[in-house]
Design a protein around this motif. Structure first.
Motif, PDB file in Angstrom:
ATOM      1  N   ALA A 246       0.824  -1.208   0.000  1.00  0.00           N
ATOM      2  CA  ALA A 246       0.000   0.000   0.000  1.00  0.00           C
ATOM      3  C   ALA A 246       0.859   1.258   0.000  1.00  0.00           C
ATOM      4  O   ALA A 246       0.607   2.209  -0.751  1.00  0.00           O
ATOM      5  CB  ALA A 246      -0.922  -0.011   1.219  1.00  0.00           C
ATOM      6  N   ARG A 247       1.894   1.262   0.824  1.00  0.00           N
ATOM      7  CA  ARG A 247       2.754   2.444   0.918  1.00  0.00           C
ATOM      8  C   ARG A 247       3.562   2.653  -0.354  1.00  0.00           C
ATOM      9  O   ARG A 247       3.769   3.793  -0.798  1.00  0.00           O
ATOM     10  CB  ARG A 247       3.678   2.307   2.120  1.00  0.00           C
ATOM     11  CG  ARG A 247       2.939   2.381   3.452  1.00  0.00           C
ATOM     12  CD  ARG A 247       3.756   1.863   4.602  1.00  0.00           C
ATOM     13  NE  ARG A 247       2.978   1.787   5.835  1.00  0.00           N
ATOM     14  CZ  ARG A 247       3.324   1.090   6.897  1.00  0.00           C
ATOM     15  NH1 ARG A 247       4.469   0.406   6.905  1.00  0.00           N
ATOM     16  NH2 ARG A 247       2.552   1.073   7.967  1.00  0.00           N
ATOM     17  N   ASN A 248       3.999   1.559  -0.955  1.00  0.00           N
ATOM     18  CA  ASN A 248       4.743   1.680  -2.214  1.00  0.00           C
ATOM     19  C   ASN A 248       3.866   2.242  -3.324  1.00  0.00           C
ATOM     20  O   ASN A 248       4.317   3.059  -4.144  1.00  0.00           O
ATOM     21  CB  ASN A 248       5.307   0.319  -2.628  1.00  0.00           C
ATOM     22  CG  ASN A 248       6.486  -0.100  -1.779  1.00  0.00           C
ATOM     23  OD1 ASN A 248       7.055   0.703  -1.037  1.00  0.00           O
ATOM     24  ND2 ASN A 248       6.865  -1.361  -1.876  1.00  0.00           N
ATOM     25  N   ALA A 249       2.604   1.798  -3.355  1.00  0.00           N
ATOM     26  CA  ALA A 249       1.686   2.302  -4.378  1.00  0.00           C
ATOM     27  C   ALA A 249       1.478   3.809  -4.216  1.00  0.00           C
ATOM     28  O   ALA A 249       1.486   4.572  -5.191  1.00  0.00           O
ATOM     29  CB  ALA A 249       0.362   1.558  -4.296  1.00  0.00           C
ATOM     30  N   MET A 250       1.292   4.232  -2.980  1.00  0.00           N
ATOM     31  CA  MET A 250       1.045   5.658  -2.762  1.00  0.00           C
ATOM     32  C   MET A 250       2.311   6.471  -2.938  1.00  0.00           C
ATOM     33  O   MET A 250       2.264   7.633  -3.402  1.00  0.00           O
ATOM     34  CB  MET A 250       0.463   5.875  -1.372  1.00  0.00           C
ATOM     35  CG  MET A 250      -0.326   7.170  -1.255  1.00  0.00           C
ATOM     36  SD  MET A 250      -1.630   7.230  -2.514  1.00  0.00           S
ATOM     37  CE  MET A 250      -1.825   9.011  -2.697  1.00  0.00           C
ATOM     38  N   ALA A 251       3.465   5.900  -2.597  1.00  0.00           N
ATOM     39  CA  ALA A 251       4.729   6.613  -2.820  1.00  0.00           C
ATOM     40  C   ALA A 251       4.959   6.853  -4.306  1.00  0.00           C
ATOM     41  O   ALA A 251       5.563   7.852  -4.701  1.00  0.00           O
ATOM     42  CB  ALA A 251       5.889   5.803  -2.240  1.00  0.00           C
ATOM     43  N   TRP A 253       2.425   7.228  -6.550  1.00  0.00           N
ATOM     44  CA  TRP A 253       1.409   8.100  -7.102  1.00  0.00           C
ATOM     45  C   TRP A 253       1.318   9.477  -6.447  1.00  0.00           C
ATOM     46  O   TRP A 253       0.865  10.427  -7.074  1.00  0.00           O
ATOM     47  CB  TRP A 253       0.038   7.413  -7.053  1.00  0.00           C
ATOM     48  CG  TRP A 253      -0.112   6.470  -8.211  1.00  0.00           C
ATOM     49  CD1 TRP A 253       0.170   5.146  -8.240  1.00  0.00           C
ATOM     50  CD2 TRP A 253      -0.505   6.815  -9.528  1.00  0.00           C
ATOM     51  NE1 TRP A 253      -0.042   4.638  -9.480  1.00  0.00           N
ATOM     52  CE2 TRP A 253      -0.471   5.648 -10.309  1.00  0.00           C
ATOM     53  CE3 TRP A 253      -0.907   8.014 -10.130  1.00  0.00           C
ATOM     54  CZ2 TRP A 253      -0.808   5.618 -11.649  1.00  0.00           C
ATOM     55  CZ3 TRP A 253      -1.260   7.988 -11.476  1.00  0.00           C
ATOM     56  CH2 TRP A 253      -1.202   6.800 -12.228  1.00  0.00           C
ATOM     57  N   ARG A 254       1.736   9.602  -5.204  1.00  0.00           N
ATOM     58  CA  ARG A 254       1.608  10.899  -4.548  1.00  0.00           C
ATOM     59  C   ARG A 254       2.353  12.000  -5.282  1.00  0.00           C
ATOM     60  O   ARG A 254       1.808  13.116  -5.480  1.00  0.00           O
ATOM     61  CB  ARG A 254       2.085  10.788  -3.088  1.00  0.00           C
ATOM     62  CG  ARG A 254       2.093  12.103  -2.329  1.00  0.00           C
ATOM     63  CD  ARG A 254       0.685  12.715  -2.263  1.00  0.00           C
ATOM     64  NE  ARG A 254      -0.200  11.931  -1.421  1.00  0.00           N
ATOM     65  CZ  ARG A 254      -1.535  12.032  -1.460  1.00  0.00           C
ATOM     66  NH1 ARG A 254      -2.108  12.847  -2.331  1.00  0.00           N
ATOM     67  NH2 ARG A 254      -2.272  11.299  -0.653  1.00  0.00           N
ATOM     68  N   THR A 257       0.389  13.493  -8.128  1.00  0.00           N
ATOM     69  CA  THR A 257      -0.827  14.270  -7.846  1.00  0.00           C
ATOM     70  C   THR A 257      -0.533  15.534  -7.076  1.00  0.00           C
ATOM     71  O   THR A 257      -1.422  16.352  -6.876  1.00  0.00           O
ATOM     72  CB  THR A 257      -1.821  13.407  -7.043  1.00  0.00           C
ATOM     73  OG1 THR A 257      -1.198  13.010  -5.817  1.00  0.00           O
ATOM     74  CG2 THR A 257      -2.255  12.198  -7.823  1.00  0.00           C
ATOM     75  N   ASP A 258       0.710  15.697  -6.628  1.00  0.00           N
ATOM     76  CA  ASP A 258       1.073  16.883  -5.835  1.00  0.00           C
ATOM     77  C   ASP A 258       1.762  17.968  -6.652  1.00  0.00           C
ATOM     78  O   ASP A 258       2.365  18.879  -6.107  1.00  0.00           O
ATOM     79  CB  ASP A 258       1.997  16.477  -4.663  1.00  0.00           C
ATOM     80  CG  ASP A 258       1.232  15.798  -3.547  1.00  0.00           C
ATOM     81  OD1 ASP A 258      -0.013  15.870  -3.580  1.00  0.00           O
ATOM     82  OD2 ASP A 258       1.862  15.206  -2.645  1.00  0.00           O
TER      83      ASP A 258
END
Length: 259
Positions: A246-251, A253-254, A257-258
């Motif tokens: 989960a953390r790798n996926a968000m790392a 994509w974040r 989107t920022d």
């Protein structure tokens, strides 16, 4: 019909390496997902996870007939809890914080029927005997119990040979993080003193022919542990696998989107 054959115990007796994974999510659906990875064993953790007797039983049920053998780690070696978990069908137990041969002998007795132990004879109404369809269960159950004790302190290592000599103990599982805490390193298993203690323990356990167990999420460390004699080796935990993915996926994509 006798008690079911404990294939994990048989494999360890043959000296075969068995690769496992921690099931800490306390949910049978998640444990069933783990079973599709074809681990040799899956540990249902009760020491540090919110499992109770019914969630343990449901996970035993979903693992039945799968390649992965169920191992239940209890939070303590209480006779009454061991009796309950064996009656719902567990055949392999891991008991933490064992620090003496007397404690090990008491655990063996808790898993055996009289005259070899103190396990209560209520198998006819228990899932362990499939509700008395295994009519020779009581006569044959003792031989199929796999009892692994966890040594994770300096006190336990001091009497390691005495624990190893205890009849009825199938193996010893080294708790690396707790050992590192007890040695004053706050769980840091990379410290040379901790590594030396682990290496010495695994080699001594392996030399006796009993199962030498340990856990590591680090592939390099796990490989070294195997080289030092570990053959009951846990290489993952469901919670950490989920959290890491989960953390790798968000790392990934974040940053996108920022902008």
């Amino acid at each position: 019909m006798p008690a079911p054959t404990n294939t994990l115990k048989a494999a360890l007796k043959r000296g075969e390496t068995q690769i496992g994974c921690w099931a800490s999510l306390a949910d049978p659906y998640a444990t069933e997902v783990l079973s599709t990875a074809d681990f040799d064993w899956i540990l249902i953790d009760v020491e540090h996870s919110p499992n109770d007797l019914r969630t343990i039983m449901r996970q035993l049920q979903v693992l039945e007939g799968k390649r992965a053998n169920a191992v239940v780690r209890l939070p303590m070696g209480e006779d009454w809890l061991i009796k309950q978990v064996l009656d719902i069908g567990a055949q392999s137990l891991l008991i933490p914080m064992v620090e003496s041969a007397d404690q090990a002998r008491d655990l063996v007795r808790a898993t055996r029927y009289p005259p070899n132990g103190i396990r209560g004879s209520g198998a006819a109404i228990a899932r362990a005997s499939m509700f008395n369809t295994h009519d020779n269960y009581i006569k044959t159950a003792d031989a199929e119990i796999c009892l692994i004790v966890q040594v994770e302190s300096r006190a336990g290592l001091t009497v390691l040979d005495d624990i190893l000599a205890t009849e009825g103990i199938d193996g010893i599982f080294i708790g690396p993080s707790d050992l590192a805490v007890d040695m004053g390193y706050h769980g840091d298993t990379s410290q040379p003193e901790v590594r030396d203690a682990i290496k010495d323990a695994l080699e001594r356990i392996s030399a006796t022919g009993k199962a030498a167990g340990i856990i590591s999420m680090n592939d390099k460390d796990a490989q070294e542990y195997a080289e030092w004699g570990a053959n009951l080796l846990a290489v993952g935990a469901d919670i950490l696998m989920l959290a890491t993915a989960a953390r790798n996926a968000m790392a990934l994509w974040r940053p996108r989107t920022d902008r």
